[in-house]
Design a protein around this motif. Structure first.
Motif, PDB file in Angstrom:
ATOM      1  N   ALA A 190     -37.390 -66.751 -48.200  1.00 46.28           N
ATOM      2  CA  ALA A 190     -36.852 -65.531 -49.142  1.00 46.28           C
ATOM      3  C   ALA A 190     -37.557 -64.658 -49.960  1.00 46.28           C
ATOM      4  N   VAL A 191     -37.335 -63.548 -49.922  1.00 44.92           N
ATOM      5  CA  VAL A 191     -38.279 -62.655 -50.753  1.00 44.92           C
ATOM      6  C   VAL A 191     -37.492 -61.594 -51.512  1.00 44.92           C
ATOM      7  N   ALA A 192     -37.598 -61.751 -52.495  1.00 43.79           N
ATOM      8  CA  ALA A 192     -36.652 -60.473 -53.497  1.00 43.79           C
ATOM      9  C   ALA A 192     -37.526 -59.774 -54.374  1.00 43.79           C
ATOM     10  N   TYR A 242     -40.875 -61.726 -55.423  1.00 45.13           N
ATOM     11  CA  TYR A 242     -40.674 -63.185 -55.733  1.00 45.13           C
ATOM     12  C   TYR A 242     -40.038 -63.747 -54.585  1.00 45.13           C
ATOM     13  N   TYR A 243     -40.717 -64.949 -54.540  1.00 44.26           N
ATOM     14  CA  TYR A 243     -40.561 -65.537 -53.372  1.00 44.26           C
ATOM     15  C   TYR A 243     -39.624 -67.015 -53.391  1.00 44.26           C
ATOM     16  N   GLY A 244     -39.115 -67.646 -52.366  1.00 43.41           N
ATOM     17  CA  GLY A 244     -38.554 -68.842 -52.676  1.00 43.41           C
ATOM     18  C   GLY A 244     -38.115 -68.947 -50.900  1.00 43.41           C
ATOM     19  N   TYR A 245     -37.053 -69.849 -51.007  1.00 39.47           N
ATOM     20  CA  TYR A 245     -36.338 -70.292 -49.334  1.00 39.47           C
ATOM     21  C   TYR A 245     -35.174 -69.843 -49.294  1.00 39.47           C
ATOM     22  N   ALA A 246     -34.500 -69.899 -48.095  1.00 44.54           N
ATOM     23  CA  ALA A 246     -33.398 -69.229 -47.567  1.00 44.54           C
ATOM     24  C   ALA A 246     -32.804 -70.164 -46.614  1.00 44.54           C
ATOM     25  N   LEU A 247     -31.509 -70.664 -46.658  1.00 40.30           N
ATOM     26  CA  LEU A 247     -30.820 -71.476 -45.713  1.00 40.30           C
ATOM     27  C   LEU A 247     -29.241 -70.848 -45.544  1.00 40.30           C
ATOM     28  N   GLY A 248     -29.003 -71.313 -44.543  1.00 35.37           N
ATOM     29  CA  GLY A 248     -27.353 -70.616 -44.355  1.00 35.37           C
ATOM     30  C   GLY A 248     -26.746 -71.271 -42.841  1.00 35.37           C
ATOM     31  N   ILE A 270     -34.726 -68.137 -55.190  1.00 34.81           N
ATOM     32  CA  ILE A 270     -35.879 -67.593 -55.606  1.00 34.81           C
ATOM     33  C   ILE A 270     -36.431 -68.339 -56.657  1.00 34.81           C
ATOM     34  N   GLN A 271     -37.432 -69.329 -56.491  1.00 36.00           N
ATOM     35  CA  GLN A 271     -37.899 -70.243 -57.476  1.00 36.00           C
ATOM     36  C   GLN A 271     -38.832 -69.464 -58.376  1.00 36.00           C
ATOM     37  N   SER A 272     -39.527 -68.414 -58.012  1.00 32.20           N
ATOM     38  CA  SER A 272     -40.395 -67.819 -58.988  1.00 32.20           C
ATOM     39  C   SER A 272     -39.707 -67.087 -60.151  1.00 32.20           C
ATOM     40  N   LEU A 273     -38.304 -66.686 -59.870  1.00 33.18           N
ATOM     41  CA  LEU A 273     -37.417 -66.161 -60.788  1.00 33.18           C
ATOM     42  C   LEU A 273     -36.371 -67.163 -61.241  1.00 33.18           C
ATOM     43  N   ARG A 274     -36.204 -68.343 -60.805  1.00 34.34           N
ATOM     44  CA  ARG A 274     -35.058 -69.254 -61.200  1.00 34.34           C
ATOM     45  C   ARG A 274     -33.812 -68.704 -61.100  1.00 34.34           C
ATOM     46  N   VAL A 275     -33.771 -68.036 -59.756  1.00 29.72           N
ATOM     47  CA  VAL A 275     -32.435 -67.244 -59.394  1.00 29.72           C
ATOM     48  C   VAL A 275     -31.767 -68.006 -58.064  1.00 29.72           C
TER      49      VAL A 275
END
Length: 288
Positions: A190-192, A242-248, A270-275
């Motif tokens: 995931a990328v925001a 900012y980066y993280g992971y996505a699932l669904g 989005i782990q780097s944002l804690r969102v």
């Protein structure tokens, strides 16, 4: 939520219209009326693209998001390690609509579907928090002999805000076909893209409590009160990634040989944002 309901209504209306417009005529046989065979189903393999609308909820945990700023203000002092442990800000959440597109490729082995997909959404999610913490600190590290320093109040205040403008996921997708239905699950990156502002302020009042003395020793005169600040440190980032992971999970439904509708749920952390972002979407796509 209104966007999602409208989208679902449009999809339902489209499916009904397609069913009426593409209903094949019946042919009279020797033993009566016999329905003509349905159009050939093209299968789920190959390239596909589509458009989508959605409704999104985003929750942010700001608890220690300004600690590095407050620590920098009191760097190289006895307070640097203390303020780094503060939980200064609360959690916050927001809701909003989104729209976007997706494109991917699927391979089919009998009933198994494996593929990759790029999913992009434009959104406008705004959330933030502001708060302060005041404590009493007794520390004699810098006090002369016979003196005791009390820092009361020692106050750290902060605020943080996030504005997410774009959200994308790069997915690996797996599903199991059931005729014109394709339930699937996915996992990926995931990328925001977001604008982020943060600010921290530190201030304190220091008082001196000297040791009590007895005759004939003279009393110790307390040092005058001393203040620090308020001193503020601010940081802003615009259009950063900012980066993280996505699932669904999702469901594709074929309504014509090369046209399908979709409903899905996606969670982006989005782990780097804690969102943490949860989205429900309705879509229509075309296979090639």
């Amino acid at each position: 939520m209104r966007c999602l309901l409208v989208a679902l209504g449009l999809i339902a209306s489209t499916c009904g219209t397609l069913a009426q417009e593409f209903e094949l005529p019946t042919l009279r046989g020797s033993e009566g009326w016999t329905p003509a065979p349905p159009p050939a189903f093209a299968g789920w393999g190959g390239f596909y693209v589509g458009g989508q609308v959605g409704y999104t909820n985003a929750g942010a945990d700001f608890k220690n998001s300004v600690n590095d700023l407050s620590s920098f203000i009191v760097r190289n002092t006895i307070f640097e390690s203390i303020v780094s442990t503060f939980t200064t800000l609360p959690k916050a959440s927001t809701n909003g609509g989104s729209y976007g597109w997706f494109a991917g490729y699927s391979s089919q082995w009998e009933g198994v579907i494996l593929g990759v997909e790029v999913n992009y959404n434009r959104t406008a999610l705004n959330t933030g928090a502001a708060d302060s913490v005041s404590v009493r600190i007794a520390n004699d590290a810098t006090a002369p002999t016979g003196h005791h320093f009390i820092y009361d109040p020692f106050t750290v205040s902060g605020n943080a805000a996030i504005h997410i403008t774009d959200l994308a996921s790069f997915r690996a997708r797996a599903g199991w076909t059931a005729g014109q239905f394709l339930p699937y699950a996915f996992l990926g990156l995931a990328v925001a893209r977001a604008d982020v502002t943060r600010s921290a302020t530190v201030s304190y009042l220091r008082t001196d409590v000297p040791d009590a003395t007895t005759f004939p020793n003279p009393p110790i005169t307390p040092l005058p009160p001393s203040t620090f600040g308020p001193v503020t440190q601010t940081e802003g980032k615009k259009g950063s990634f900012y980066y993280g992971y996505a699932l669904g999970l999702g469901l594709d439904i074929c309504v014509m040989p090369n046209v399908f509708v979709r409903g899905e749920w996606e969670m982006d952390n989005i782990q780097s944002l804690r969102v943490n972002i949860n989205s429900a979407r309705a879509a229509i796509g075309m296979k090639f």
